[in-house]
Write a protein that holds these residues in place. Structure first.
Motif, PDB file in Angstrom:
ATOM      1  N   ASP A  21     -11.959   9.436 -10.251  1.00  0.00           N
ATOM      2  CA  ASP A  21     -11.882  10.676 -11.030  1.00  0.00           C
ATOM      3  C   ASP A  21     -12.558  10.482 -12.385  1.00  0.00           C
ATOM      4  OD1 ASP A  21     -11.220  13.019 -12.359  1.00  0.00           O
ATOM      5  OD2 ASP A  21      -9.175  13.039 -11.585  1.00  0.00           O
ATOM      6  N   ILE A  26      -6.425  13.517 -17.086  1.00  0.00           N
ATOM      7  CA  ILE A  26      -5.661  13.740 -15.864  1.00  0.00           C
ATOM      8  C   ILE A  26      -4.191  13.521 -16.195  1.00  0.00           C
ATOM      9  CG2 ILE A  26      -7.551  13.048 -14.326  1.00  0.00           C
ATOM     10  CD1 ILE A  26      -6.005  10.411 -13.854  1.00  0.00           C
ATOM     11  N   ARG A  79      -6.182   4.419 -13.884  1.00  0.00           N
ATOM     12  CA  ARG A  79      -6.062   5.470 -12.876  1.00  0.00           C
ATOM     13  C   ARG A  79      -6.098   4.810 -11.509  1.00  0.00           C
ATOM     14  NH1 ARG A  79     -10.084  10.212 -15.168  1.00  0.00           N
ATOM     15  NH2 ARG A  79      -9.011  10.475 -17.170  1.00  0.00           N
TER      16      ARG A  79
END
Length: 140
Positions: A21, A26, A79
């Motif tokens: 991503d 996020i 992440r």
């Protein structure tokens, strides 16, 4: 970027992986920070990155472009890909800066024990430093 600045950077160009991503923000990113733990492996120096009571290692060369920025201008976040593999996401001046994959090691008990020992050592040292700082603050 000047030619002199480019000398301190490592550039590689690949297709963007579809399972990473690149969004600047996020909801499920985990705050991370580089540690003082480094491991030399041949011609590489790996820097420990701590997050959520875990430790990963990345090639230190990839962090160098962010070393000149003020600490408050660089944010580190871990992440996870859809398959659960963690990666380091770096924001600089609120903008996407880099995505760095951790060094992969063969899953073996020896490495896992070493990683656990390094993690324990890091947290113990961190606790001692914080306790010393609190004691100095109280003695003022």
């Amino acid at each position: 970027m000047t030619d002199k600045q480019k000398e301190n950077c490592l550039f590689t160009q690949n297709r963007y992986p579809t399972n990473v991503d690149f969004s600047p923000w996020i909801d499920d990113g985990i705050a991370a920070e580089p540690t003082q733990i480094t491991v030399g492996t041949g011609r590489k120096v790996l820097r420990g990155i701590t997050y959520d009571d875990k430790l990963m290692f990345v090639d230190e060369r990839y962090l160098k472009p962010f070393g000149k920025s003020p600490d408050e201008a660089v944010e580190y976040e871990v992440r996870h890909m859809k398959n659960g593999t963690p990666y380091l996401y770096i924001r600089e001046e609120m903008e996407p800066g880099a995505i760095i994959m951790p060094v992969k090691c063969k899953a073996n008990v020896g490495f896992q024990n070493t990683a656990d020992e390094l993690r324990s050592f890091w947290y113990e040292v961190k606790r001692e430093i914080e306790a010393d700082a609190e004691e100095q603050e109280e003695n003022k």
